[in-house]
Design a protein around this motif. Sequence first.
Motif, PDB file in Angstrom:
ATOM      1  N   LEU A  78      -4.924  -6.471  -1.146  1.00  0.00           N
ATOM      2  CA  LEU A  78      -4.843  -6.747   0.294  1.00  0.00           C
ATOM      3  C   LEU A  78      -6.029  -6.210   1.073  1.00  0.00           C
ATOM      4  CD1 LEU A  78      -1.036  -6.086   0.571  1.00  0.00           C
ATOM      5  CD2 LEU A  78      -2.177  -8.322   0.734  1.00  0.00           C
ATOM      6  N   SER A  79      -6.858  -5.417   0.457  1.00  0.00           N
ATOM      7  CA  SER A  79      -8.098  -4.975   1.102  1.00  0.00           C
ATOM      8  C   SER A  79      -9.154  -6.074   1.120  1.00  0.00           C
ATOM      9  CB  SER A  79      -8.663  -3.746   0.380  1.00  0.00           C
ATOM     10  OG  SER A  79      -7.842  -2.625   0.574  1.00  0.00           O
ATOM     11  N   ARG A  80      -8.966  -7.081   0.279  1.00  0.00           N
ATOM     12  CA  ARG A  80      -9.978  -8.151   0.223  1.00  0.00           C
ATOM     13  C   ARG A  80      -9.447  -9.520   0.650  1.00  0.00           C
ATOM     14  NH1 ARG A  80      -8.922  -7.342  -5.555  1.00  0.00           N
ATOM     15  NH2 ARG A  80      -8.007  -9.250  -6.437  1.00  0.00           N
ATOM     16  N   GLN A  81      -8.138  -9.621   0.904  1.00  0.00           N
ATOM     17  CA  GLN A  81      -7.572 -10.903   1.344  1.00  0.00           C
ATOM     18  C   GLN A  81      -6.291 -10.636   2.119  1.00  0.00           C
ATOM     19  OE1 GLN A  81      -7.389 -12.423  -2.691  1.00  0.00           O
ATOM     20  NE2 GLN A  81      -5.159 -12.197  -2.766  1.00  0.00           N
ATOM     21  N   PRO A  82      -5.891 -11.567   2.999  1.00  0.00           N
ATOM     22  CA  PRO A  82      -4.744 -11.307   3.873  1.00  0.00           C
ATOM     23  C   PRO A  82      -3.382 -11.352   3.185  1.00  0.00           C
ATOM     24  CG  PRO A  82      -5.653 -13.477   4.324  1.00  0.00           C
ATOM     25  CD  PRO A  82      -6.597 -12.804   3.374  1.00  0.00           C
ATOM     26  N   LEU A 119      -1.095 -11.916  -0.795  1.00  0.00           N
ATOM     27  CA  LEU A 119      -1.174 -11.621  -2.223  1.00  0.00           C
ATOM     28  C   LEU A 119      -1.856 -12.708  -3.031  1.00  0.00           C
ATOM     29  CD1 LEU A 119       2.355 -10.003  -2.772  1.00  0.00           C
ATOM     30  CD2 LEU A 119       0.133  -8.846  -2.553  1.00  0.00           C
ATOM     31  N   LEU A 120      -1.728 -13.956  -2.596  1.00  0.00           N
ATOM     32  CA  LEU A 120      -2.342 -15.059  -3.330  1.00  0.00           C
ATOM     33  C   LEU A 120      -3.583 -15.614  -2.633  1.00  0.00           C
ATOM     34  CD1 LEU A 120       0.837 -16.972  -4.574  1.00  0.00           C
ATOM     35  CD2 LEU A 120      -0.557 -15.306  -5.817  1.00  0.00           C
ATOM     36  N   GLY A 121      -4.043 -14.930  -1.596  1.00  0.00           N
ATOM     37  CA  GLY A 121      -5.254 -15.393  -0.929  1.00  0.00           C
ATOM     38  C   GLY A 121      -5.066 -15.513   0.566  1.00  0.00           C
ATOM     39  N   ASP A 122      -5.439 -16.666   1.116  1.00  0.00           N
ATOM     40  CA  ASP A 122      -5.423 -16.854   2.561  1.00  0.00           C
ATOM     41  C   ASP A 122      -4.083 -17.328   3.111  1.00  0.00           C
ATOM     42  OD1 ASP A 122      -8.075 -16.105   2.802  1.00  0.00           O
ATOM     43  OD2 ASP A 122      -8.818 -18.153   2.474  1.00  0.00           O
ATOM     44  N   SER A 123      -3.171 -17.755   2.242  1.00  0.00           N
ATOM     45  CA  SER A 123      -1.906 -18.298   2.743  1.00  0.00           C
ATOM     46  C   SER A 123      -0.710 -17.460   2.306  1.00  0.00           C
ATOM     47  CB  SER A 123      -1.727 -19.749   2.268  1.00  0.00           C
ATOM     48  OG  SER A 123      -1.654 -19.803   0.862  1.00  0.00           O
ATOM     49  N   TYR A 124       0.232 -17.370   3.217  1.00  0.00           N
ATOM     50  CA  TYR A 124       1.495 -16.654   2.993  1.00  0.00           C
ATOM     51  C   TYR A 124       2.324 -17.390   1.954  1.00  0.00           C
ATOM     52  CZ  TYR A 124       6.104 -14.737   4.412  1.00  0.00           C
ATOM     53  OH  TYR A 124       7.347 -14.137   4.456  1.00  0.00           O
ATOM     54  N   MET A 151       1.933   3.865   3.587  1.00  0.00           N
ATOM     55  CA  MET A 151       1.155   2.634   3.458  1.00  0.00           C
ATOM     56  C   MET A 151      -0.311   2.917   3.720  1.00  0.00           C
ATOM     57  SD  MET A 151       3.452  -0.225   5.472  1.00  0.00           S
ATOM     58  CE  MET A 151       4.563   0.729   6.495  1.00  0.00           C
ATOM     59  N   THR A 152      -1.170   2.179   3.071  1.00  0.00           N
ATOM     60  CA  THR A 152      -2.586   2.196   3.402  1.00  0.00           C
ATOM     61  C   THR A 152      -2.791   1.280   4.618  1.00  0.00           C
ATOM     62  OG1 THR A 152      -3.120   0.279   2.041  1.00  0.00           O
ATOM     63  CG2 THR A 152      -3.144   2.453   0.954  1.00  0.00           C
ATOM     64  N   PRO A 153      -3.919   1.365   5.303  1.00  0.00           N
ATOM     65  CA  PRO A 153      -4.162   0.462   6.438  1.00  0.00           C
ATOM     66  C   PRO A 153      -4.056  -1.014   6.059  1.00  0.00           C
ATOM     67  CG  PRO A 153      -5.708   2.276   6.508  1.00  0.00           C
ATOM     68  CD  PRO A 153      -4.972   2.404   5.195  1.00  0.00           C
ATOM     69  N   ALA A 154      -4.564  -1.390   4.900  1.00  0.00           N
ATOM     70  CA  ALA A 154      -4.516  -2.797   4.488  1.00  0.00           C
ATOM     71  C   ALA A 154      -3.084  -3.247   4.230  1.00  0.00           C
ATOM     72  CB  ALA A 154      -5.368  -3.006   3.238  1.00  0.00           C
ATOM     73  N   VAL A 155      -2.301  -2.401   3.601  1.00  0.00           N
ATOM     74  CA  VAL A 155      -0.900  -2.746   3.335  1.00  0.00           C
ATOM     75  C   VAL A 155      -0.122  -2.805   4.644  1.00  0.00           C
ATOM     76  CG1 VAL A 155       1.236  -1.946   2.247  1.00  0.00           C
ATOM     77  CG2 VAL A 155      -0.923  -1.890   0.968  1.00  0.00           C
ATOM     78  N   LYS A 156      -0.359  -1.871   5.539  1.00  0.00           N
ATOM     79  CA  LYS A 156       0.338  -1.868   6.827  1.00  0.00           C
ATOM     80  C   LYS A 156       0.047  -3.141   7.611  1.00  0.00           C
ATOM     81  CE  LYS A 156       1.068   0.871  11.015  1.00  0.00           C
ATOM     82  NZ  LYS A 156       0.676   2.085  11.769  1.00  0.00           N
ATOM     83  N   ALA A 157      -1.204  -3.567   7.630  1.00  0.00           N
ATOM     84  CA  ALA A 157      -1.571  -4.795   8.345  1.00  0.00           C
ATOM     85  C   ALA A 157      -0.886  -6.013   7.735  1.00  0.00           C
ATOM     86  CB  ALA A 157      -3.091  -4.971   8.329  1.00  0.00           C
ATOM     87  N   TRP A 158      -0.795  -6.038   6.409  1.00  0.00           N
ATOM     88  CA  TRP A 158      -0.099  -7.134   5.698  1.00  0.00           C
ATOM     89  C   TRP A 158       1.377  -7.133   6.047  1.00  0.00           C
ATOM     90  CZ3 TRP A 158       2.937  -5.696   1.142  1.00  0.00           C
ATOM     91  CH2 TRP A 158       3.484  -6.790   0.447  1.00  0.00           C
ATOM     92  N   VAL A 159       2.008  -5.979   6.040  1.00  0.00           N
ATOM     93  CA  VAL A 159       3.431  -5.873   6.375  1.00  0.00           C
ATOM     94  C   VAL A 159       3.674  -6.390   7.788  1.00  0.00           C
ATOM     95  CG1 VAL A 159       5.325  -4.252   6.802  1.00  0.00           C
ATOM     96  CG2 VAL A 159       3.888  -4.000   4.761  1.00  0.00           C
ATOM     97  N   GLU A 160       2.799  -6.039   8.709  1.00  0.00           N
ATOM     98  CA  GLU A 160       2.959  -6.505  10.084  1.00  0.00           C
ATOM     99  C   GLU A 160       2.796  -8.016  10.185  1.00  0.00           C
ATOM    100  OE1 GLU A 160       0.137  -4.090  12.167  1.00  0.00           O
ATOM    101  OE2 GLU A 160       1.480  -2.331  12.192  1.00  0.00           O
TER     102      GLU A 160
END
Length: 201
Positions: free
Chosen positions: A141-145, A147-152, A172-181
Motif C-alpha cells: 500500500l506504500s506504492r499503490q492505493p 491491494l491489487l493496484g489502482d482499483s478497489y 497502522m502505518t500511514p499508508a495502511v491508515k490511508a487505505w483503511v480510510e
Amino acid sequence: MLTLYHSPLSRSTSIVQLLDELGAADQVGIVEVTIRRQGGKGSPDPRNAHPEKKVPYLTDGEDHVRERAAVVLYLTDRFPKAGMGRPVGDPQRGQYLSWLIWYQGVFEPVAMLTWAGIDNADVKSSLGDYDVALARLDEVLSRQPYLLGDSYSAADLLCSGPFQWFRDNMPMTPAVKAWVERCAERPSNIRTMQRDQASMA
C-alpha cells in the motif's frame, strides 16, 4: 436461489456490503439471525442453517459456503461483471486468491492472538506476528492505493475490515491508515453500516 445468513454488525456485515458492491442484493435472500456475541451476549438462532450457528453462511440450492474468504470468492466468481474479483484467466487471479486466503489463514488469526495477548513461538514461526502482517500490507500500500493496484476489490473489503472495526486497538502505518480510510468511505460501507445499526436499534 442464493441465501445469506447474516447477523447485523458481525463478520457477515462485510458480505452484505459485498452484495451491494456487486449489485447483487436483489439476487440474494438475506435471513437475519442472532448469534452468540463476545462476552456471552446473544444466543444461537435455530433458523441459522450454519452447522455451528455462525455467520456468514451462504446457501445455493443444496450447496453451501462457509468461511468469509470462501463466501467472498464464491460471490465474486458468481457476479464477475462488477469487477470486485478476478476471474479464472485474469492476470491478477493468483494475487486475488492469495490476499483472500492470507486474510483468513494468516492475518485474522495473528490479529486475534495479538488482541488476546497470546505470544507463542510456534505460532510465530508458522504464521509470523502482527508486525510482520502489517509490514506485508504496508509494502504493497506504500506504492499503490489498493491491494491489487489502482482499483478497489473484494480483497480490500475483506482485509480492511478489522482495522475499521477495531481501529483503536490495531496499530497502522500511514499508508495502511490511508487505505483503511479510503475503504471506509465507500458508499456501500456507509449504507451497510447504517442498515445494520438501524436493525440493532
